[in-house]
Write an enzyme that holds these catalytic residues in place. Sequence first.
Site, PDB file in Angstrom:
ATOM      1  CG  ASP A  13     -47.497   7.277 -68.619  1.00  0.00           C
ATOM      2  OD1 ASP A  13     -48.478   6.725 -68.096  1.00  0.00           O
ATOM      3  OD2 ASP A  13     -47.454   7.581 -69.820  1.00  0.00           O
ATOM      4  CE  LYS A  16     -50.471   9.288 -62.512  1.00  0.00           C
ATOM      5  NZ  LYS A  16     -49.536   9.373 -63.646  1.00  0.00           N
ATOM      6  N   GLY A  40     -53.091   4.436 -67.158  1.00  0.00           N
ATOM      7  CA  GLY A  40     -52.559   3.083 -67.060  1.00  0.00           C
ATOM      8  C   GLY A  40     -51.562   3.092 -65.924  1.00  0.00           C
ATOM      9  CG  HIS A  41     -52.363   4.538 -62.562  1.00  0.00           C
ATOM     10  ND1 HIS A  41     -53.124   5.188 -61.631  1.00  0.00           N
ATOM     11  CD2 HIS A  41     -52.148   5.429 -63.561  1.00  0.00           C
ATOM     12  CE1 HIS A  41     -53.362   6.429 -62.057  1.00  0.00           C
ATOM     13  NE2 HIS A  41     -52.794   6.584 -63.224  1.00  0.00           N
ATOM     14  CD  GLN A 228     -55.453  11.183 -66.984  1.00  0.00           C
ATOM     15  OE1 GLN A 228     -56.297  11.729 -66.288  1.00  0.00           O
ATOM     16  NE2 GLN A 228     -55.547   9.922 -67.316  1.00  0.00           N
TER      17      GLN A 228
HETATM   18  P1  GDP Z   1     -48.339   5.778 -63.766  1.00  0.00           P
HETATM   19  O1  GDP Z   1     -49.317   5.933 -64.881  1.00  0.00           O
HETATM   20  O2  GDP Z   1     -47.906   7.100 -63.222  1.00  0.00           O
HETATM   21  O3  GDP Z   1     -48.800   4.857 -62.682  1.00  0.00           O
HETATM   22  O4  GDP Z   1     -47.034   5.131 -64.405  1.00  0.00           O
HETATM   23  P2  GDP Z   1     -46.987   3.904 -65.475  1.00  0.00           P
HETATM   24  O5  GDP Z   1     -47.365   2.655 -64.786  1.00  0.00           O
HETATM   25  O6  GDP Z   1     -47.731   4.254 -66.713  1.00  0.00           O
HETATM   26  O7  GDP Z   1     -45.463   3.941 -65.887  1.00  0.00           O
HETATM   27  C1  GDP Z   1     -44.428   3.746 -64.958  1.00  0.00           C
HETATM   28  C2  GDP Z   1     -43.597   2.525 -65.383  1.00  0.00           C
HETATM   29  O8  GDP Z   1     -42.376   2.538 -64.691  1.00  0.00           O
HETATM   30  C3  GDP Z   1     -44.254   1.213 -64.992  1.00  0.00           C
HETATM   31  O9  GDP Z   1     -43.934   0.246 -65.967  1.00  0.00           O
HETATM   32  C4  GDP Z   1     -43.621   0.853 -63.658  1.00  0.00           C
HETATM   33  O10 GDP Z   1     -43.613  -0.535 -63.368  1.00  0.00           O
HETATM   34  C5  GDP Z   1     -42.214   1.362 -63.884  1.00  0.00           C
HETATM   35  N1  GDP Z   1     -41.500   1.828 -62.691  1.00  0.00           N
HETATM   36  C6  GDP Z   1     -41.992   2.362 -61.555  1.00  0.00           C
HETATM   37  N2  GDP Z   1     -40.985   2.795 -60.758  1.00  0.00           N
HETATM   38  C7  GDP Z   1     -39.843   2.507 -61.425  1.00  0.00           C
HETATM   39  C8  GDP Z   1     -38.460   2.742 -61.132  1.00  0.00           C
HETATM   40  O11 GDP Z   1     -38.079   3.320 -60.122  1.00  0.00           O
HETATM   41  N3  GDP Z   1     -37.567   2.301 -62.052  1.00  0.00           N
HETATM   42  C9  GDP Z   1     -37.931   1.681 -63.205  1.00  0.00           C
HETATM   43  N4  GDP Z   1     -36.976   1.293 -64.036  1.00  0.00           N
HETATM   44  N5  GDP Z   1     -39.233   1.479 -63.521  1.00  0.00           N
HETATM   45  C10 GDP Z   1     -40.168   1.907 -62.636  1.00  0.00           C
HETATM   46  P1  IMO Z   2     -51.543   8.002 -66.440  1.00  0.00           P
HETATM   47  O1  IMO Z   2     -52.591   8.128 -65.370  1.00  0.00           O
HETATM   48  C1  IMO Z   2     -49.748   9.783 -70.013  1.00  0.00           C
HETATM   49  C2  IMO Z   2     -52.416  11.998 -72.685  1.00  0.00           C
HETATM   50  C3  IMO Z   2     -52.658  11.420 -74.063  1.00  0.00           C
HETATM   51  C4  IMO Z   2     -52.872  12.685 -74.856  1.00  0.00           C
HETATM   52  C5  IMO Z   2     -53.637  13.571 -73.891  1.00  0.00           C
HETATM   53  C6  IMO Z   2     -55.146  13.556 -74.074  1.00  0.00           C
HETATM   54  O2  IMO Z   2     -51.200   6.609 -66.811  1.00  0.00           O
HETATM   55  O3  IMO Z   2     -50.361   8.855 -66.116  1.00  0.00           O
HETATM   56  P2  IMO Z   2     -57.048  11.752 -73.549  1.00  0.00           P
HETATM   57  O4  IMO Z   2     -57.236  10.353 -74.054  1.00  0.00           O
HETATM   58  O5  IMO Z   2     -56.951  11.870 -72.077  1.00  0.00           O
HETATM   59  O6  IMO Z   2     -58.035  12.725 -74.132  1.00  0.00           O
HETATM   60  O7  IMO Z   2     -55.615  12.210 -74.157  1.00  0.00           O
HETATM   61  O8  IMO Z   2     -53.326  13.090 -72.594  1.00  0.00           O
HETATM   62  N1  IMO Z   2     -52.705  11.081 -71.553  1.00  0.00           N
HETATM   63  C7  IMO Z   2     -51.765  10.485 -70.823  1.00  0.00           C
HETATM   64  N2  IMO Z   2     -50.423  10.479 -70.951  1.00  0.00           N
HETATM   65  N3  IMO Z   2     -50.324   9.131 -68.978  1.00  0.00           N
HETATM   66  C8  IMO Z   2     -51.666   9.139 -68.828  1.00  0.00           C
HETATM   67  O9  IMO Z   2     -52.271   8.608 -67.750  1.00  0.00           O
HETATM   68  C9  IMO Z   2     -52.454   9.810 -69.787  1.00  0.00           C
HETATM   69  N4  IMO Z   2     -53.784   9.998 -69.951  1.00  0.00           N
HETATM   70  C10 IMO Z   2     -53.921  10.792 -71.029  1.00  0.00           C
HETATM   71  O10 IMO Z   2     -51.549  10.676 -74.505  1.00  0.00           O
HETATM   72  O11 IMO Z   2     -51.639  13.308 -75.110  1.00  0.00           O
HETATM   73 MG    MG Z   3     -49.527   5.443 -66.900  1.00  0.00          MG
END
Ligand code: GDP
Ligand code: IMO
Ligand code: MG
Length: 429
Positions: A13, A16, A40-41, A228
Amino acid sequence: MPGTSVIGLQWGDEAKGKIVDLLTQRHDVVVRYQGGANAGHTVVVGEEVYKLSLLPSGVLTPGVTCVIAGGVVLNPAKAIEELGELASRNVEDSDNLKISDRVHVIFPWHFAEDRVMDKNTSDGENIGTTGRGIGPCYRDKVGRSYAVRLGDMYRDTFREQVQHNVEVKNGILAAMYPPGEFAPLDAQAIYEEYRAYAEKLKPYVADTTEYLLTAAEAGKRILFEGAQGALLDVDHGTYPFVTSSNSSGVGISNGSGVPARYINHTIGIVKAYTSRVGGGPFPTEQDNQLGQQIRDKGNEYGTVTRRPRRCGWLDAVAVRYTTRLSGVDSICLMLMDVLSGFDELKICTAYELDGEQSTRFPSHVDDLRRVQPIYETLPGWSEDLTGATSKSDLPANALAYVDRVSELIGVPVEMVSVGPARSQTISLK
Ligand code: GDP
Ligand code: IMO
Ligand code: MG
């Protein structure tokens, strides 16, 4: 050699999805190569917010080929759901997708195993998986006997494969669950459900290893999208509190089939602080008012499970380790806007363990649990950063924070992100 990889350097998270979406414009192909719908991207395009679990984040850019390579574990229902959602929102190019016939398929027994297994780590703390069947599917892949790849679903033997697996898995699951809590799975129903998925996905199925090798040899620009984060890597992360794939840079070649020599630039994605979902040690965690303040400002709730993310200060020991592990050339420092309004900011620069200070990231989870973070304190800034569009818009203290992170981690910061939108990105190059 125009290959680029994007790797999360913390526990996932790190945002990416935003960076992959931005870089897609400069690439021909975008590849997901490990993990599955545990990811979840988030990609924000104008007013629209897209949450992608399986489809590469490049899918929103017309003219780009998106690939789900063999190292991914595929929940076919989820793939169909995401394709349907994009179509309903008029994303035209989601047809431009190739799914490897080598991906391993997640079945109902994997979900059932995930639910019961998660309660059973040896030291009593739950892994806190996403419940998406990821670990059990990878276990069957390595075990081979009960594994089903997407390519198997088009063969005459598929019905027998399901029949056999269900018989065995019903026995195993009945023994794993408390008495009376497991309802046996129905092989015929599963076979029919999955045959229907196979038909829907047929237009996308391809030998993606061959496709990617040919593309790489032809000099196509390939972008590898890690899921991840490197600290969740099954071999090099905070085992057993990890995911079941190689989510650090070391996983790119085994998941995609593309040799490392076709990747010439690796970008590490780092949140300006730290978050973690699920169990496991987290030395800089702020399980207090401060952590709650970060969670509220950063909207730190899981994209997949909506669980509140654990929050804390940036851990430069951990990120320096994952930077080296993934061969990172430069980093993008994300969510910098969330750090506005703190009088002081802390960065962990070393760990103290048994009276000794070290910058080595411990290999055993028990040691990581016991470390005391050593912090350096930097002055904060009060200015809102969300409107900043260039380096000169950043307050001096924010720039000092960026510089210090770069120094501690050992690679340059190439971009700073100050909000979810594409425009809220500042290039420092
Ligand atoms: P990922 O799994 O690495 O793609 O990240 P996620 O989407 O799970 O979580 C990142 C969250 O931060 C998302 O809700 C994005 O829309 C948000 N986001 C991305 N860049 C920024 C930033 O620079 N500032 C803020 N406040 N939110 C951001
Ligand atoms: P993105 O790509 C954050 C964490 C889970 C748990 C551990 C193992 O959005 O960054 P799993 O279901 O993979 O066996 O769970 O890994 N986890 C993540 N945490 N972002 C993710 O993906 C994750 N994918 C798995 O919360 O701790
Ligand atoms: Mg994510």
